[in-house]
Motif scaffolding. Structure first.
Motif, short mmCIF file in Angstrom:
data_model
loop_
_atom_site.label_atom_id
_atom_site.label_comp_id
_atom_site.label_asym_id
_atom_site.label_seq_id
_atom_site.Cartn_x
_atom_site.Cartn_y
_atom_site.Cartn_z
N UNK A 1 -43.57 77.64 29.63
CA UNK A 1 -43.99 76.23 29.83
C UNK A 1 -44.11 75.54 31.36
N UNK A 2 -43.43 76.38 32.16
CA UNK A 2 -43.39 76.20 33.69
C UNK A 2 -45.04 76.42 34.12
N UNK A 3 -45.53 77.47 33.62
CA UNK A 3 -47.04 77.88 33.93
C UNK A 3 -47.76 76.63 33.71
N UNK A 4 -47.72 76.00 32.46
CA UNK A 4 -48.42 74.71 32.11
C UNK A 4 -48.15 73.56 33.09
N UNK A 5 -46.82 73.52 33.31
CA UNK A 5 -46.64 72.17 34.07
C UNK A 5 -47.03 72.46 35.54
N UNK B 1 -35.33 85.35 24.77
CA UNK B 1 -36.83 84.74 24.46
C UNK B 1 -36.84 83.12 24.97
N UNK B 2 -35.49 82.30 25.09
CA UNK B 2 -35.88 80.95 25.67
C UNK B 2 -36.28 81.16 27.33
N UNK B 3 -35.49 82.00 27.64
CA UNK B 3 -35.97 82.11 29.22
C UNK B 3 -37.26 82.28 29.58
N UNK B 4 -37.98 83.33 28.73
CA UNK B 4 -39.44 83.78 28.80
C UNK B 4 -40.44 82.61 28.50
N UNK C 1 -34.93 75.06 31.74
CA UNK C 1 -34.67 74.04 30.75
C UNK C 1 -34.84 72.59 31.43
N UNK C 2 -35.24 71.62 30.60
CA UNK C 2 -35.31 70.33 31.20
C UNK C 2 -33.94 69.58 31.24
#
Length: 397
Positions: free
Chosen positions: A368-372, A360-363, A36-37
């Protein structure tokens, strides 16, 4: 090179591990673990704790308030912080501009800025890239015209990471447009509260407000805020970038990501067996682990070469290339292991199931990290540019 840790180094590891267990706030640890941010307050909270312990300036010599660690201690510290899900230290002040001030700054600048960096009084951002001047940084067009004891600065910077929180920016500007482009650049320290500065957010592919555009419209900067001589900015910039590229390798985070990938691949079933036991997938994981072991040795060698306060050499470009590619590969494998679970989700459709929402939030955060992570091979100087540096400097091509 002796790759076995001594008894003293093992004791240091236990000291770091105990500190993390006692001082790292649970809420911050969980936000990092779940991808999470983090807020500015989260970063400052953790960095203030490190500052109180004397461990914020991990690459600083003791004479400037750092712990005076050698390469092995720094390696252990980074590794343990990543394993404990501690936030990454925001690098722009402590790891990037501080070494430049130590190397090229005046005694007055050192006395003023270095203690403020260690105490987190200043949040720094980097004013390097511009539209049309990213990897070809020497083509920057932001102008600084001398007017008595001030420079009048006008131009635009982009991809300014966390600039929305910063009160200070180290900035490359063109002070002489008539000479060779590298020779006409100077290095300025700019107060972000100065009239004429505006910051506009850029929302990245993962939906985050991490980077910004910064506009400078006739911003007045004291000449006393210049580091080094006028026209010496390119030398300062190259010195700084070697420190940045060494950090981009992110060895500790890569090791933590590999561990997490293995745990995910053991849980996910494919044709009745754990995904990690599938030959094709297992081969890619093993290859990544071998490359990570090789990267670790190279990282220690680069840190050892720079232990006396000098900048890492072109080897830092090798670290940047291999480290960024490896971290991208690990995020790609994790995303593949999770499959559709890595897609974004809508918590309102989970019917209040907090445990399911958490999973689900963790997955989804991993997606999102993949894109980042796509940016890793671009920022700090694209990997193509780094390969050219290695070819010219190390191979003589």
């Amino acid at each position: 090179m002796n790759l076995e840790f001594t008894a003293e180094e093992q004791a240091f590891r236990r000291e770091v591990r105990d500190f993390l267990a006692a001082k790292l706030p649970y809420g911050i640890r969980e936000r990092v673990r779940l991808g999470r941010r983090l807020s500015a307050d989260d970063h400052l909270c953790w960095q203030n704790l490190l500052s109180e312990r004397g461990w914020l300036g991990v690459n600083w010599p003791q004479e400037h308030g750092g712990p005076g660690w050698g390469p092995v201690e720094r390696h252990i510290f980074d590794e343990e912080c990543a394993a404990a899900h501690a936030p990454t230290i925001v690098p722009f002040g402590v790891s990037m501009v501080a070494p430049v001030i130590m190397k090229f700054g005046s005694e007055t600048q050192k006395r003023h800025y270095l203690p403020r960096i260690l105490s987190n009084q200043d949040w720094w951002c980097q004013g390097y890239s511009e539209p049309g001047a990213g990897s070809d940084l020497a083509s920057l067009r932001t102008r600084a015209v001398r007017d008595g004891d001030e420079y009048v600065v006008s131009g635009q910077k982009t991809w300014t990471t966390l600039g929305q929180h910063a009160n200070m920016m180290f900035c490359l500007v063109r002070t002489d447009p008539e000479v060779k482009k590298q020779a006409g650049i100077s290095f300025l320290l700019v107060d972000m509260e100065t009239p004429g500065i505006s910051v506009r957010p850029i929302i990245t592919l993962d939906g985050a407000h991490e980077v910004n555009e910064v506009f400078l419209d006739e911003v007045r900067v004291p000449v006393a805020n210049r580091i080094g001589e006028e026209g010496q900015g390119w030398t300062c910039a190259k010195f700084l970038l070697t420190h940045e590229r060494t950090g981009i390798a992110g060895l500790g985070h890569a090791k933590q990501a590999l561990s997490h990938l293995k745990s995910v691949a053991l849980e996910v079933q494919h044709r009745g067996r754990p995904l990690l036991e599938q030959p094709g997938f297992r081969q890619r994981v093993v290859k990544a682990e071998i490359e990570l072991m090789a990267l670790e040795v190279t990282h220690l060698r680069v840190l050892a070469a720079a232990r006396d306060g000098g900048a890492p050499g072109a080897e830092s470009s090798l670290l940047k290339v291999r480290g960024s590619e490896l971290r991208q590969e690990l995020s790609e494998l994790t995303r593949r292991a999770l499959g559709p679970q890595a897609l974004p989700f809508f918590p309102e459709y989970l019917f209040g199931d907090q445990e399911l929402e958490r999973e689900e939030a963790e997955h989804a955060a991993l997606g999102a990290q993949y894109f980042n992570r796509r940016k890793l091979s671009i920022y700090g100087g694209s990997n193509e540019i780094q390969k050219s540096i290695v070819a010219k400097t190390l191979l003589g091509m």
